[in-house]
Scaffold this motif. Structure first.
Motif, PDB file in Angstrom:
ATOM      1  N   ASP A 191       0.851  -1.182   0.000  1.00 53.83           N
ATOM      2  CA  ASP A 191       0.000   0.000   0.000  1.00 53.83           C
ATOM      3  C   ASP A 191       0.893   1.240   0.000  1.00 53.83           C
ATOM      4  O   ASP A 191       1.508   1.584   1.009  1.00 53.83           O
ATOM      5  CB  ASP A 191      -0.893  -0.056   1.249  1.00 53.83           C
ATOM      6  CG  ASP A 191      -1.882   1.092   1.312  1.00 53.83           C
ATOM      7  OD1 ASP A 191      -1.734   2.066   0.548  1.00 53.83           O
ATOM      8  OD2 ASP A 191      -2.809   1.010   2.151  1.00 53.83           O
ATOM      9  N   LYS A 230      -3.876  11.741  -1.741  1.00 56.44           N
ATOM     10  CA  LYS A 230      -2.823  12.375  -0.943  1.00 56.44           C
ATOM     11  C   LYS A 230      -2.102  13.435  -1.759  1.00 56.44           C
ATOM     12  O   LYS A 230      -2.488  14.582  -1.749  1.00 56.44           O
ATOM     13  CB  LYS A 230      -1.884  11.290  -0.402  1.00 56.44           C
ATOM     14  CG  LYS A 230      -2.614  10.188   0.394  1.00 56.44           C
ATOM     15  CD  LYS A 230      -3.325  10.720   1.609  1.00 56.44           C
ATOM     16  CE  LYS A 230      -4.137   9.634   2.313  1.00 56.44           C
ATOM     17  NZ  LYS A 230      -4.885  10.158   3.459  1.00 56.44           N
ATOM     18  N   ARG A 238     -12.679  10.418  -4.164  1.00 53.37           N
ATOM     19  CA  ARG A 238     -12.597   8.977  -4.025  1.00 53.37           C
ATOM     20  C   ARG A 238     -12.098   8.304  -5.310  1.00 53.37           C
ATOM     21  O   ARG A 238     -12.888   7.794  -6.109  1.00 53.37           O
ATOM     22  CB  ARG A 238     -13.946   8.355  -3.590  1.00 53.37           C
ATOM     23  CG  ARG A 238     -14.639   9.056  -2.446  1.00 53.37           C
ATOM     24  CD  ARG A 238     -13.753   9.181  -1.203  1.00 53.37           C
ATOM     25  NE  ARG A 238     -13.220   7.909  -0.764  1.00 53.37           N
ATOM     26  CZ  ARG A 238     -11.896   7.675  -0.606  1.00 53.37           C
ATOM     27  NH1 ARG A 238     -10.998   8.627  -0.826  1.00 53.37           N
ATOM     28  NH2 ARG A 238     -11.488   6.521  -0.201  1.00 53.37           N
ATOM     29  N   ILE A 239     -10.815   8.328  -5.506  1.00 55.46           N
ATOM     30  CA  ILE A 239     -10.247   7.588  -6.645  1.00 55.46           C
ATOM     31  C   ILE A 239      -8.827   7.109  -6.326  1.00 55.46           C
ATOM     32  O   ILE A 239      -8.008   7.856  -5.793  1.00 55.46           O
ATOM     33  CB  ILE A 239     -10.320   8.411  -7.975  1.00 55.46           C
ATOM     34  CG1 ILE A 239      -9.765   7.577  -9.134  1.00 55.46           C
ATOM     35  CG2 ILE A 239      -9.661   9.779  -7.866  1.00 55.46           C
ATOM     36  CD1 ILE A 239     -10.204   8.057 -10.516  1.00 55.46           C
TER      37      ILE A 239
HETATM   38  C1  LIG Z   1      -1.922   3.589   4.155  1.00 53.11           C
HETATM   39  C2  LIG Z   1      -3.143   4.164   3.509  1.00 53.11           C
HETATM   40  N1  LIG Z   1      -3.698   3.531   2.478  1.00 53.11           N
HETATM   41  C3  LIG Z   1      -4.792   4.008   1.865  1.00 53.11           C
HETATM   42  C4  LIG Z   1      -5.393   5.182   2.298  1.00 53.11           C
HETATM   43  C5  LIG Z   1      -6.692   5.667   1.728  1.00 53.11           C
HETATM   44  O1  LIG Z   1      -6.651   5.992   0.439  1.00 53.11           O
HETATM   45  P1  LIG Z   1      -7.962   6.333  -0.354  1.00 53.11           P
HETATM   46  O2  LIG Z   1      -8.371   7.718   0.027  1.00 53.11           O
HETATM   47  O3  LIG Z   1      -7.499   6.206  -1.763  1.00 53.11           O
HETATM   48  O4  LIG Z   1      -9.031   5.342  -0.048  1.00 53.11           O
HETATM   49  C6  LIG Z   1      -4.860   5.884   3.364  1.00 53.11           C
HETATM   50  C7  LIG Z   1      -5.523   7.097   3.836  1.00 53.11           C
HETATM   51  O5  LIG Z   1      -5.328   7.644   4.860  1.00 53.11           O
HETATM   52  C8  LIG Z   1      -3.710   5.358   3.982  1.00 53.11           C
HETATM   53  O6  LIG Z   1      -3.174   5.986   5.031  1.00 53.11           O
END
Ligand SMILES: Cc1ncc(COP(=O)(O)O)c(C=O)c1O
Length: 368
Positions: A191, A230, A238-239
């Motif tokens: 991730d 981010k 939401r993508i």
């Molecule tokens: C490690 C991690 N993965 C995924 C996400 C979420 O991503 P998304 O907004 O694309 O669902 C976050 C969000 O805080 C995160 O900290």
């Protein structure tokens, strides 16, 4: 006994609730808060993304392209992968849930680390499977502990790199040796929600960035997750997407909700990807501010962990909840980490230089 207790599935009954933000943050009419609690991009989206959304406004009577063809094509070229190795979803959390639905079931499990992204637990438990949390080492993922936690019922190992909430990072060598040791019946989910920030820290010579896409290209059982929430400042749209084995992503695609990625999100993401200048400005500011904020907070008595992302993990001892409440009273939202099993810690998103100044002045006012 309540009316629906016996009607809902055991899985739904057992699900813990996720609390995304403290009460008051989304209440209409409440005063403007400085939100440093969810690791969002404080600079907003790229102007190019805003323009792309604006030009689509008159067309929202049409359903979106369910295959996200244009963006998928662009992402495939961007990462040097065939299109069938790219799957776009409504945020990377949606893909986490889909991966769990595709690979897990009651009796099976996923493995991750303690004090990692809270959605791994929600997504795994929603399928009736278990989530095993391996111990950490020095506030970071411990590859040996993860490997030791894997058993014959494990199907996924989630590795947040950088990790949320500790900001830690496994480097190229650690990831290389870890992936080589993961058994074949387990899919590694890397991730990389904060990878652009990490890449900038790596370019400053702090560590060697993992070559995660090489494993995807070599056909390993690895899915790399990326998000537009981010660095691209599009969390509200939401993508996100995954890069992985075509066969596995094809199964995942069948499990998606139809039309879940809206046309605005597709257009904005595509425009955001092109704005390299904006991305560069954001990562540069983040790295400078990470250093300044960490130094100042340390001077105020907080123990700040090194970060490879856009937030700081701060140990405040027994004052963590008090600081959180005092900051909230002053209109600043940070995240207390009790729900992560770290009751003495808070997570603070790195804001703009001006926002960080406001945070520091606030903390200074009650620490001194
Ligand atoms: C490690 C991690 N993965 C995924 C996400 C979420 O991503 P998304 O907004 O694309 O669902 C976050 C969000 O805080 C995160 O900290």
């Amino acid at each position: 006994m309540s009316r629906f207790f016996d009607l809902v599935s055991k899985t739904a009954r057992d699900m813990p609730a996720y609390i995304p933000a403290p009460p008051g943050v989304f209440t209409e009419g409440s005063p403007q808060l400085l939100r440093l609690d969810s690791n969002e991009n404080p600079f907003g989206p790229s102007p190019r993304a805003v323009e792309a959304m604006r030009s689509l406004l008159p067309d929202t009577n049409f359903y979106p392209d369910d295959n996200c063809s244009g963006l998928r094509h662009k992402l495939a070229a961007h990462h040097g992968l065939p299109e069938d190795q790219v799957l776009i979803t409504a945020g990377s959390t949606a893909l986490l849930a889909i991966l769990c639905q595709t690979l897990l079931a009651p009796g099976l499990n996923a493995v991750t680390s303690e004090r990692s992204f809270i959605v791994y637990s929600l997504a795994a438990h929603a399928t009736g499977a278990q989530l095993i949390k391996a111990p950490m080492r020095d506030n970071g993922f411990d590859p040996d502990a993860l490997l030791a936690a894997i058993d014959s019922n494990t199907r996924i190992v989630f590795l947040a790199n950088p990790n949320n909430p500790t900001g830690s990072m496994l480097d190229a060598f650690a990831i290389e040796t870890f992936i080589a040791r993961v058994p074949g019946h387990v899919v590694v989910v890397l991730d990389e929600a904060y990878i652009e920030y990490a890449a900038h820290f790596a370019s400053l010579g702090e560590f060697t960035l993992p070559r995660s896409l090489d494993y995807v290209k070599l056909g390993a059982g690895v899915v790399v997750l990326r998000t537009f929430s981010k660095i691209h400042g599009l969390a509200g749209l939401r993508i996100g997407y995954g890069l992985g084995p075509a066969e596995l992503l094809n199964y995942c695609a069948r499990m998606r909700n139809t039309f879940s990625v809206c046309s605005m999100a597709q257009a904005a993401a595509s425009a955001a990807l092109d704005d390299r200048g904006y991305i560069q400005r954001v990562v540069e500011s983040n790295a400078l501010e990470a250093q300044r904020l960490a130094k100042e907070l340390t001077g105020l008595g907080l123990r700040v962990a090194p970060t490879s992302a856009n937030f700081l993990y701060c140990d405040c001892g027994e004052l963590a909840n008090k600081y959180t409440a005092q900051l909230f009273d002053m209109g600043i939202v940070v995240r207390p980490l009790g729900a992560w099993g770290a009751p003495t810690a808070i997570r603070v998103s790195i804001g703009t230089p001006e926002q960080n100044q406001v945070l520091l002045s606030a903390i200074r006012s009650f620490v001194s």
